[in-house]
Design a protein around this motif. Structure first.
Motif: not given
Length: 232
Positions: A106, A108, A157, A159, A173
């Motif tokens: 993932h 981020h 991902v 944010s 997260k």
């Protein structure tokens, strides 16, 4: 014998030395050309954990923080991605681990809305949507330039950082994803700067005490800086 069933398959060397802990650890890591430090990770309420943090700041090699009751599994890897050379190094390491474990990566990325956005006549959420779209385009270009072996899954991902608390956003997260391993990198363009942790990485280590954290460093670039710092 109790905790490592295949202990006979690798060699273990115990070195007992006299002196200051941090100085000796750094010195012998240089002498033995260590690739990875493995250290426990205490909560602040359980102990200061000063030595591991100082080790992570000054070690030339990568440092693995292992919390109490850590699970021996690696199904999800969480990587901080800011499109820099340092995050590229961290992502490459994550890909190597994913190849060995079958874990999903993932990536981020935390984007922010510039101050003064209101002069555009748009709301915070409208401008945030624009910044997210820019981030997605940069991510697509970044990943297209990354050598990703067949079978390795990478999930983006995104944010938004609303209040200058990117490390907290990152760790929250990571918990939401229920990651097993967090990868963060040191910062800096020069070898000396890369040797020292950035504030983001230090805060992530301070916030997160449940997941295993790997601070990745390029040992080849850092060894000269470590040798110079040991002489100070």
């Amino acid at each position: 014998e109790k905790h490592f069933k295949n202990h006979q398959n690798f060699n273990t060397e115990f070195i007992i030395v006299e002196g200051t802990q941090l100085t000796q650890l750094l010195h012998w890591s240089h002498i033995k050309k260590i690739d990875l430090f493995v250290t426990g990770h205490k909560k602040k309420s359980q102990g200061s954990g000063i030595l591991p943090h100082r080790l992570a700041r000054r070690a030339a090699c990568s440092v693995l923080f292992v919390p109490e009751n850590a699970k021996l599994q690696c199904e999800k890897i969480f990587v901080c991605l800011d499109f820099s050379k340092n995050s590229r190094f961290a992502l490459d390491k994550a890909i190597n681990i994913a190849q060995l474990t079958g874990a999903t990566i993932h990536c981020h990325h935390i984007y922010s809305v510039p101050t003064g956005f209101h002069t555009s006549g748009k709301s915070f959420h409208e401008y945030a949507a624009i910044m997210k779209n820019h981030a997605k385009k940069r991510y697509d270009k970044y990943i297209s330039e990354t050598k990703t072996p067949e079978g390795v899954e990478i999930v983006p991902v995104f944010s938004v950082d609303k209040g200058g608390k990117a490390p907290l956003v990152f760790t929250q997260k990571a918990r939401a994803v229920k990651t097993d391993l967090i990868l963060v990198s040191s910062k800096g363009r020069s070898s000396l700067a890369a040797l020292i942790l950035g504030s983001f990485t230090e805060r992530v280590i301070g916030y997160e005490h449940k997941s295993v954290i790997l601070v990745v460093k390029d040992k080849k670039k850092n060894m000269g800086a470590l040798e110079a710092s040991l002489k100070v």
